[in-house]
Design a protein around this motif. Sequence first.
Motif, PDB file in Angstrom:
ATOM      1  N   ASN A   1       0.758  -1.168  -0.032  1.00  0.00           N
ATOM      2  CA  ASN A   1      -0.118  -0.035   0.102  1.00  0.00           C
ATOM      3  C   ASN A   1       0.879   1.223  -0.102  1.00  0.00           C
ATOM      4  OD1 ASN A   1      -3.001   0.523  -0.391  1.00  0.00           O
ATOM      5  ND2 ASN A   1      -2.925   1.320   1.491  1.00  0.00           N
ATOM      6  N   ARG A   2       1.911   1.058  -0.511  1.00  0.00           N
ATOM      7  CA  ARG A   2       2.999   2.266  -0.737  1.00  0.00           C
ATOM      8  C   ARG A   2       3.520   2.649  -2.069  1.00  0.00           C
ATOM      9  NH1 ARG A   2       7.632   1.360   1.389  1.00  0.00           N
ATOM     10  NH2 ARG A   2       7.009  -0.658   2.159  1.00  0.00           N
ATOM     11  N   VAL A   3       3.624   4.033  -2.794  1.00  0.00           N
ATOM     12  CA  VAL A   3       4.035   3.962  -4.014  1.00  0.00           C
ATOM     13  C   VAL A   3       4.826   5.277  -3.833  1.00  0.00           C
ATOM     14  CG1 VAL A   3       3.528   5.156  -6.334  1.00  0.00           C
ATOM     15  CG2 VAL A   3       1.966   3.439  -5.192  1.00  0.00           C
ATOM     16  N   THR A   4       6.104   4.871  -4.572  1.00  0.00           N
ATOM     17  CA  THR A   4       6.964   6.075  -4.598  1.00  0.00           C
ATOM     18  C   THR A   4       7.158   6.382  -6.291  1.00  0.00           C
ATOM     19  OG1 THR A   4       8.380   5.075  -2.797  1.00  0.00           O
ATOM     20  CG2 THR A   4       9.465   6.582  -4.225  1.00  0.00           C
TER      21      THR A   4
ATOM     22  N   VAL B   1      -3.900   4.962  -0.505  1.00  0.00           N
ATOM     23  CA  VAL B   1      -2.423   4.407  -0.897  1.00  0.00           C
ATOM     24  C   VAL B   1      -1.387   5.580  -0.326  1.00  0.00           C
ATOM     25  CG1 VAL B   1      -0.776   3.577  -2.563  1.00  0.00           C
ATOM     26  CG2 VAL B   1      -3.240   2.974  -2.595  1.00  0.00           C
ATOM     27  N   GLN B   2      -0.361   5.204   0.329  1.00  0.00           N
ATOM     28  CA  GLN B   2       0.479   6.344   0.724  1.00  0.00           C
ATOM     29  C   GLN B   2       1.430   6.502  -0.430  1.00  0.00           C
ATOM     30  OE1 GLN B   2       3.235   5.263   4.141  1.00  0.00           O
ATOM     31  NE2 GLN B   2       4.884   6.275   3.075  1.00  0.00           N
ATOM     32  N   LEU B   3       1.419   7.767  -0.794  1.00  0.00           N
ATOM     33  CA  LEU B   3       2.450   8.198  -1.929  1.00  0.00           C
ATOM     34  C   LEU B   3       3.420   9.273  -1.585  1.00  0.00           C
ATOM     35  CD1 LEU B   3       2.694   8.751  -5.060  1.00  0.00           C
ATOM     36  CD2 LEU B   3       1.013  10.718  -4.951  1.00  0.00           C
TER      37      LEU B   3
ATOM     38  N   GLN C   1      12.758  -0.408   2.096  1.00  0.00           N
ATOM     39  CA  GLN C   1      11.953   0.864   2.486  1.00  0.00           C
ATOM     40  C   GLN C   1      10.759   0.969   1.295  1.00  0.00           C
ATOM     41  OE1 GLN C   1      13.357   4.810   1.801  1.00  0.00           O
ATOM     42  NE2 GLN C   1      15.567   3.786   1.570  1.00  0.00           N
ATOM     43  N   TYR C   2      10.927   0.330   0.121  1.00  0.00           N
ATOM     44  CA  TYR C   2      10.243   0.594  -0.860  1.00  0.00           C
ATOM     45  C   TYR C   2       9.236  -0.564  -1.194  1.00  0.00           C
ATOM     46  CZ  TYR C   2      13.471   4.156  -1.696  1.00  0.00           C
ATOM     47  OH  TYR C   2      14.241   5.602  -1.625  1.00  0.00           O
ATOM     48  N   ASP C   3       7.952  -0.228  -1.619  1.00  0.00           N
ATOM     49  CA  ASP C   3       7.017  -1.111  -2.097  1.00  0.00           C
ATOM     50  C   ASP C   3       6.740  -1.233  -3.796  1.00  0.00           C
ATOM     51  OD1 ASP C   3       4.983  -3.025  -2.166  1.00  0.00           O
ATOM     52  OD2 ASP C   3       3.409  -1.442  -1.624  1.00  0.00           O
ATOM     53  N   VAL C   4       6.113  -0.333  -3.975  1.00  0.00           N
ATOM     54  CA  VAL C   4       5.931  -0.047  -5.367  1.00  0.00           C
ATOM     55  C   VAL C   4       6.538   1.405  -5.924  1.00  0.00           C
ATOM     56  CG1 VAL C   4       4.290   0.434  -7.509  1.00  0.00           C
ATOM     57  CG2 VAL C   4       3.743  -1.062  -5.504  1.00  0.00           C
ATOM     58  N   ILE C   5       7.438   1.268  -6.988  1.00  0.00           N
ATOM     59  CA  ILE C   5       8.057   2.439  -7.518  1.00  0.00           C
ATOM     60  C   ILE C   5       7.519   2.755  -9.001  1.00  0.00           C
ATOM     61  CG2 ILE C   5      10.054   3.586  -8.371  1.00  0.00           C
ATOM     62  CD1 ILE C   5      11.490   1.853  -6.117  1.00  0.00           C
ATOM     63  N   VAL C   6       7.071   3.901  -9.190  1.00  0.00           N
ATOM     64  CA  VAL C   6       6.497   4.294 -10.431  1.00  0.00           C
ATOM     65  C   VAL C   6       7.373   5.330 -11.144  1.00  0.00           C
ATOM     66  CG1 VAL C   6       4.638   5.862  -9.669  1.00  0.00           C
ATOM     67  CG2 VAL C   6       4.239   4.731 -11.804  1.00  0.00           C
ATOM     68  N   THR C   7       7.737   5.226 -12.633  1.00  0.00           N
ATOM     69  CA  THR C   7       8.669   6.206 -13.033  1.00  0.00           C
ATOM     70  C   THR C   7       8.618   6.075 -14.469  1.00  0.00           C
ATOM     71  OG1 THR C   7      10.665   7.023 -12.905  1.00  0.00           O
ATOM     72  CG2 THR C   7      10.651   4.533 -13.067  1.00  0.00           C
ATOM     73  N   ASP C   8       9.262   6.926 -15.149  1.00  0.00           N
ATOM     74  CA  ASP C   8       9.169   6.858 -16.660  1.00  0.00           C
ATOM     75  C   ASP C   8      10.083   6.017 -17.408  1.00  0.00           C
ATOM     76  OD1 ASP C   8      11.671   7.913 -16.702  1.00  0.00           O
ATOM     77  OD2 ASP C   8      10.946   9.896 -17.213  1.00  0.00           O
ATOM     78  N   ASN C   9       9.894   6.021 -18.661  1.00  0.00           N
ATOM     79  CA  ASN C   9      10.544   4.853 -19.487  1.00  0.00           C
ATOM     80  C   ASN C   9      12.077   4.802 -19.128  1.00  0.00           C
ATOM     81  OD1 ASN C   9      11.008   2.980 -21.252  1.00  0.00           O
ATOM     82  ND2 ASN C   9       9.669   3.878 -22.914  1.00  0.00           N
TER      83      ASN C   9
END
Length: 370
Positions: free
Chosen positions: A186-189, A218-220, A238-246
């Motif tokens: 439940n965490r997104v960076t 969701v924690q952002l 410390q990370y769960d889900v990381i979302v980033t560009d190409n």
Amino acid sequence: MATQNILLLAGDGIGPEVMGEVKKIIALIEGKGLMAFSIEEDLVGGCAYDAHGVAISDAAVAKAQGADAVLLGAVGGPKWDGVPYEHRPEAGLLRLRKDLELFANLRPAICYPALADSSSLKRELVDGLDLMIVRELTGGVYFGEPKEIVDLPNGQKRGVDTQVYETYEIERIAKVAFELARVRGNRVTSSEKRNVMKSGLLWNQVVTATHKQGYEDVQLDHMLADALGMQLVRAPKQYDVIVTDNLFGDILSDVASMLTGSLGMLPSASLGAEDANGKRKSLYEPVHGSAPDIAGKGVANPLAMIASLAMALKYSLGKPDLADLLDKAISQTLEDGFRTGDIWSEGFRKVGTAEMGDAVAERFEALLAA
């Protein structure tokens, strides 16, 4: 029982060897009467260029469009260094991503307990690591226009790549990340370079707005990509889900891969948007490359390719239970001491590609019978 249409694109280098181990698992599943498959095979990458003069044929792309899941081995190698840029082996993979609109790339970085000592980091930093990098895959600098090398009047040259993102592209990848986080930690960076890039500033704004439009449970967090790279090797758990560009997703997922002990351990899924029936176009592939230096020697690690099949079972073929058992079989194989050369150390059993695949299949079969 519905028949699942699977397209296998083994590709170049070690691709055919690791794909051979996936075929064993598919045959095992079908032999147990658990699923029915219709398997097609075709060429992608350098081998497709040798056969057709292009990195993937129109016919192969059409097969991919009609498949329930596509499994790809690897593309590229020095043999094709001199081919025209538009026909380089990697162009086949890029075309699949673009034509199938596979905008969401999921790259898990999981450190199996049995491999914690194979990581370049201390055991306590990686033991139990389970993070997911969600990379936007069809936009950004890899596809932006203009993309060119131009001659200047003073005799110099100028190379141009263009980083371009529109709101909808960022919204849809952010939603994938938030939805994944809900069934994980439940965490997104969200990561970009908003301090120096306008596209990064837009990325930050759109992810923040999307979070407020239905994902506030969701924690952002936001982090600059260079700082995130540093933190991944400082304290990755410390990370769960990381979302980033190409571009940053490409780089950061390779950094994350080394936390697990080897590139040969990491699968990936590339997914399109859901259609009216809830189905997505999809492509599954190991993160590793074609490894031409060991191709044909029977020593390549097939676990990332087998784990990519597990992701296909989970995300495209409606069999999350089988996916979990296959992942467990991989873990048990490692716990039992089987190691290919890339993850081998003194005291463990060094095996080749086929023997590692056989070991996983044996444990998978036992789990199916339990």
